[in-house]
Write a protein that holds these residues in place. Structure first.
Motif, PDB file in Angstrom:
ATOM      1  N   TYR A 180     -23.093 -25.033 -19.301  1.00 45.62           N
ATOM      2  CA  TYR A 180     -24.275 -24.430 -19.928  1.00 45.62           C
ATOM      3  C   TYR A 180     -23.964 -23.070 -20.560  1.00 45.62           C
ATOM      4  O   TYR A 180     -24.603 -22.665 -21.537  1.00 45.62           O
ATOM      5  N   ILE A 181     -22.979 -22.337 -20.033  1.00 43.43           N
ATOM      6  CA  ILE A 181     -22.620 -21.047 -20.629  1.00 43.43           C
ATOM      7  C   ILE A 181     -21.984 -21.270 -22.002  1.00 43.43           C
ATOM      8  O   ILE A 181     -22.277 -20.554 -22.971  1.00 43.43           O
ATOM      9  N   THR A 182     -21.131 -22.271 -22.082  1.00 45.22           N
ATOM     10  CA  THR A 182     -20.518 -22.622 -23.368  1.00 45.22           C
ATOM     11  C   THR A 182     -21.586 -23.042 -24.367  1.00 45.22           C
ATOM     12  O   THR A 182     -21.546 -22.647 -25.539  1.00 45.22           O
ATOM     13  N   LYS A 183     -22.536 -23.814 -23.914  1.00 45.31           N
ATOM     14  CA  LYS A 183     -23.633 -24.250 -24.788  1.00 45.31           C
ATOM     15  C   LYS A 183     -24.390 -23.048 -25.346  1.00 45.31           C
ATOM     16  O   LYS A 183     -24.726 -23.005 -26.533  1.00 45.31           O
ATOM     17  N   GLY A 184     -24.655 -22.055 -24.507  1.00 42.99           N
ATOM     18  CA  GLY A 184     -25.355 -20.864 -24.962  1.00 42.99           C
ATOM     19  C   GLY A 184     -24.564 -20.078 -25.985  1.00 42.99           C
ATOM     20  O   GLY A 184     -25.124 -19.576 -26.979  1.00 42.99           O
ATOM     21  N   PHE A 185     -23.259 -19.960 -25.771  1.00 44.02           N
ATOM     22  CA  PHE A 185     -22.399 -19.257 -26.721  1.00 44.02           C
ATOM     23  C   PHE A 185     -22.428 -19.936 -28.087  1.00 44.02           C
ATOM     24  O   PHE A 185     -22.571 -19.270 -29.131  1.00 44.02           O
ATOM     25  N   LEU A 186     -22.313 -21.261 -28.101  1.00 41.40           N
ATOM     26  CA  LEU A 186     -22.283 -21.993 -29.365  1.00 41.40           C
ATOM     27  C   LEU A 186     -23.636 -21.930 -30.076  1.00 41.40           C
ATOM     28  O   LEU A 186     -23.687 -21.818 -31.300  1.00 41.40           O
ATOM     29  N   ALA A 187     -24.716 -21.967 -29.308  1.00 37.85           N
ATOM     30  CA  ALA A 187     -26.040 -21.846 -29.917  1.00 37.85           C
ATOM     31  C   ALA A 187     -26.217 -20.479 -30.581  1.00 37.85           C
ATOM     32  O   ALA A 187     -26.808 -20.368 -31.661  1.00 37.85           O
ATOM     33  N   THR A 188     -25.684 -19.448 -29.954  1.00 33.96           N
ATOM     34  CA  THR A 188     -25.765 -18.109 -30.530  1.00 33.96           C
ATOM     35  C   THR A 188     -24.993 -18.022 -31.841  1.00 33.96           C
ATOM     36  O   THR A 188     -25.470 -17.448 -32.830  1.00 33.96           O
ATOM     37  N   LEU A 189     -23.789 -18.599 -31.873  1.00 35.25           N
ATOM     38  CA  LEU A 189     -23.006 -18.613 -33.111  1.00 35.25           C
ATOM     39  C   LEU A 189     -23.741 -19.363 -34.216  1.00 35.25           C
ATOM     40  O   LEU A 189     -23.732 -18.958 -35.381  1.00 35.25           O
ATOM     41  N   ASP A 190     -24.360 -20.460 -33.831  1.00 33.94           N
ATOM     42  CA  ASP A 190     -25.022 -21.318 -34.807  1.00 33.94           C
ATOM     43  C   ASP A 190     -26.267 -20.656 -35.381  1.00 33.94           C
ATOM     44  O   ASP A 190     -26.563 -20.771 -36.575  1.00 33.94           O
ATOM     45  N   ASP A 191     -27.021 -19.944 -34.534  1.00 33.04           N
ATOM     46  CA  ASP A 191     -28.359 -19.507 -34.913  1.00 33.04           C
ATOM     47  C   ASP A 191     -28.492 -18.033 -35.285  1.00 33.04           C
ATOM     48  O   ASP A 191     -29.455 -17.663 -35.976  1.00 33.04           O
TER      49      ASP A 191
ATOM     50  N   HIS B 279     -22.969 -26.560 -34.541  1.00 29.79           N
ATOM     51  CA  HIS B 279     -22.407 -26.988 -33.263  1.00 29.79           C
ATOM     52  C   HIS B 279     -23.176 -28.181 -32.722  1.00 29.79           C
ATOM     53  O   HIS B 279     -24.380 -28.332 -32.974  1.00 29.79           O
ATOM     54  N   LYS B 280     -22.454 -29.015 -31.980  1.00 25.14           N
ATOM     55  CA  LYS B 280     -23.072 -30.155 -31.325  1.00 25.14           C
ATOM     56  C   LYS B 280     -22.273 -30.505 -30.071  1.00 25.14           C
ATOM     57  O   LYS B 280     -21.070 -30.260 -30.006  1.00 25.14           O
ATOM     58  N   PRO B 281     -22.931 -31.118 -29.085  1.00 27.72           N
ATOM     59  CA  PRO B 281     -22.178 -31.740 -27.997  1.00 27.72           C
ATOM     60  C   PRO B 281     -21.399 -32.941 -28.549  1.00 27.72           C
ATOM     61  O   PRO B 281     -21.918 -33.674 -29.399  1.00 27.72           O
ATOM     62  N   ILE B 282     -20.197 -33.148 -28.076  1.00 26.05           N
ATOM     63  CA  ILE B 282     -19.353 -34.208 -28.618  1.00 26.05           C
ATOM     64  C   ILE B 282     -20.007 -35.575 -28.480  1.00 26.05           C
ATOM     65  O   ILE B 282     -19.809 -36.457 -29.308  1.00 26.05           O
ATOM     66  N   GLN B 283     -20.842 -35.772 -27.437  1.00 26.28           N
ATOM     67  CA  GLN B 283     -21.429 -37.087 -27.228  1.00 26.28           C
ATOM     68  C   GLN B 283     -22.443 -37.451 -28.303  1.00 26.28           C
ATOM     69  O   GLN B 283     -22.826 -38.616 -28.433  1.00 26.28           O
ATOM     70  N   GLN B 284     -22.861 -36.468 -29.093  1.00 27.93           N
ATOM     71  CA  GLN B 284     -23.777 -36.757 -30.197  1.00 27.93           C
ATOM     72  C   GLN B 284     -23.065 -37.225 -31.458  1.00 27.93           C
ATOM     73  O   GLN B 284     -23.724 -37.609 -32.431  1.00 27.93           O
ATOM     74  N   ILE B 285     -21.742 -37.191 -31.445  1.00 25.10           N
ATOM     75  CA  ILE B 285     -20.968 -37.608 -32.613  1.00 25.10           C
ATOM     76  C   ILE B 285     -20.533 -39.043 -32.420  1.00 25.10           C
ATOM     77  O   ILE B 285     -19.709 -39.351 -31.557  1.00 25.10           O
ATOM     78  N   SER B 286     -21.075 -39.943 -33.210  1.00 27.96           N
ATOM     79  CA  SER B 286     -20.680 -41.343 -33.118  1.00 27.96           C
ATOM     80  C   SER B 286     -19.230 -41.504 -33.537  1.00 27.96           C
ATOM     81  O   SER B 286     -18.782 -40.933 -34.543  1.00 27.96           O
ATOM     82  N   ALA B 287     -18.482 -42.305 -32.781  1.00 25.53           N
ATOM     83  CA  ALA B 287     -17.067 -42.521 -33.105  1.00 25.53           C
ATOM     84  C   ALA B 287     -16.905 -43.191 -34.460  1.00 25.53           C
ATOM     85  O   ALA B 287     -15.880 -43.020 -35.128  1.00 25.53           O
ATOM     86  N   SER B 288     -17.884 -43.966 -34.884  1.00 27.72           N
ATOM     87  CA  SER B 288     -17.762 -44.713 -36.136  1.00 27.72           C
ATOM     88  C   SER B 288     -18.453 -44.037 -37.313  1.00 27.72           C
ATOM     89  O   SER B 288     -18.286 -44.458 -38.451  1.00 27.72           O
ATOM     90  N   GLU B 289     -19.252 -42.968 -37.063  1.00 30.04           N
ATOM     91  CA  GLU B 289     -19.997 -42.334 -38.148  1.00 30.04           C
ATOM     92  C   GLU B 289     -19.927 -40.810 -38.037  1.00 30.04           C
ATOM     93  O   GLU B 289     -20.926 -40.138 -37.739  1.00 30.04           O
ATOM     94  N   PRO B 290     -18.763 -40.218 -38.294  1.00 29.84           N
ATOM     95  CA  PRO B 290     -18.638 -38.756 -38.181  1.00 29.84           C
ATOM     96  C   PRO B 290     -19.119 -37.995 -39.411  1.00 29.84           C
ATOM     97  O   PRO B 290     -19.166 -36.766 -39.396  1.00 29.84           O
ATOM     98  N   THR B 291     -19.490 -38.722 -40.471  1.00 34.41           N
ATOM     99  CA  THR B 291     -19.829 -38.069 -41.729  1.00 34.41           C
ATOM    100  C   THR B 291     -21.005 -37.112 -41.587  1.00 34.41           C
ATOM    101  O   THR B 291     -21.022 -36.025 -42.176  1.00 34.41           O
TER     102      THR B 291
END
Length: 214
Positions: free
Chosen positions: A168-179, A193-205
Motif C-alpha cells: 500500500y505504501i508503493t501504491k500511495g507513492f505511485l498515485a502521488t506521481l500520477d496525480d 500508473h496501474k497495478p500489473i494485474q490490470q494489464i491484460s497479457a493479450s491487450e497491452p495497448t
C-alpha cells in the motif's frame, strides 16, 4: 493476417521503448500473504507488454536493472523475449530500491539523443516495474518534473509505472506521481500508473496509450 504492430495507434509507432525492471528481495517482514509470488503471478502480463514494446521499438527494447548495491545498475540493449525471461530470472534482489540513478540515466540519454537527432520522431515510452517504494522518492519526482519542462509536447515522453504486488505504501507513492506533479511544476502530465494485474497479457495497448494520454 496483418502484423499487429501495423494496426496499433499511430502514436505508439516511431518510438524508443525502455523497460526498467526493479524487483526487491522476496521476503519482507509485514508483507501481505503470497507477496513472494508477486512476480510469478505477473509473469504473463509483463511478457505480453514487453513483447508489444519490443515489436514497436525502433531501436530494439532496452532493459535496465538495478544492482545489488545502491546506485548500481545494468543496461541491456536490443532485448528479445527469450533474453528478457533470462534477465528476470537472474535479476539482482536488493533489500531496498534505489531508482533515481537509473531514471536519470534514461532521461539524460533521451535528451542527448533528441538533441542530436537520434531519437525517433514520436519520442519514447519508459515502463518501470516495481514492487516496493523507492528510497529516493523526492529525487524521482524532481527528475520527472525537470524532464517534463524540456518537452515540446505532452505525448513526446511517457513514463508508465506498473506495481507488482499490493504494497500500500508503493501504491500511495505511485498515485502521488500520477496525480500531483503538475502542482509541483511539471509542464505536462507524463506519468501513468496501474497495478500489473490490470494489464491484460493479450491487450497491452490501452496501457501504453494511457501512458501518453492519461
Amino acid at each position: 493476417m496483418a502484423d499487429t504492430a501495423t494496426i496499433l495507434p499511430a502514436q505508439l509507432h516511431h518510438r524508443n521503448y525502455t523497460l526498467i525492471h526493479a524487483p526487491t528481495q522476496l521476503h519482507r517482514l509485514g508483507m501481505a500473504p503470497r507477496f513472494e509470488q508477486r512476480w510469478r503471478q505477473a509473469h504473463s502480463q509483463i511478457l505480453g507488454l514487453a513483447d508489444q514494446c519490443h515489436r514497436l521499438a525502433v531501436n530494439g527494447l532496452t532493459v535496465y536493472q538495478g544492482g545489488s548495491n545502491p546506485g548500481e545498475f545494468q543496461i541491456h540493449q536490443n532485448v528479445n523475449m527469450a533474453n528478457l525471461e533470462s534477465l528476470m530470472a537472474t535479476a539482482p534482489l536488493p533489500e531496498q530500491l534505489t531508482l533515481a540513478p537509473i531514471l536519470q540515466t534514461v532521461l539524460d540519454r533521451y535528451f542527448a539523443e533528441k538533441a542530436t537527432g537520434q531519437q525517433p520522431k514520436n519520442g519514447e515510452i519508459i515502463i518501470i516495474l516495481i514492487d516496493h517504494e523507492p528510497t529516493d522518492r523526492l529525487a524521482i519526482a524532481k527528475q520527472i518534473v525537470a524532464a517534463s519542462q524540456k518537452l515540446d509536447h505532452n505525448d513526446e515522453l511517457g513514463i508508465g509505472w506498473l506495481q507488482v504486488g499490493d504494497d500500500y505504501i508503493t501504491k500511495g507513492f505511485l498515485a502521488t506521481l500520477d496525480d500531483n506533479l503538475r502542482q509541483k511544476g511539471a509542464k505536462f502530465d507524463i506519468v501513468d500508473h496501474k497495478p500489473i494485474q490490470q494489464i491484460s497479457a493479450s491487450e497491452p495497448t490501452r496501457f501504453l496509450m494511457d501512458v501518453l494520454k492519461d
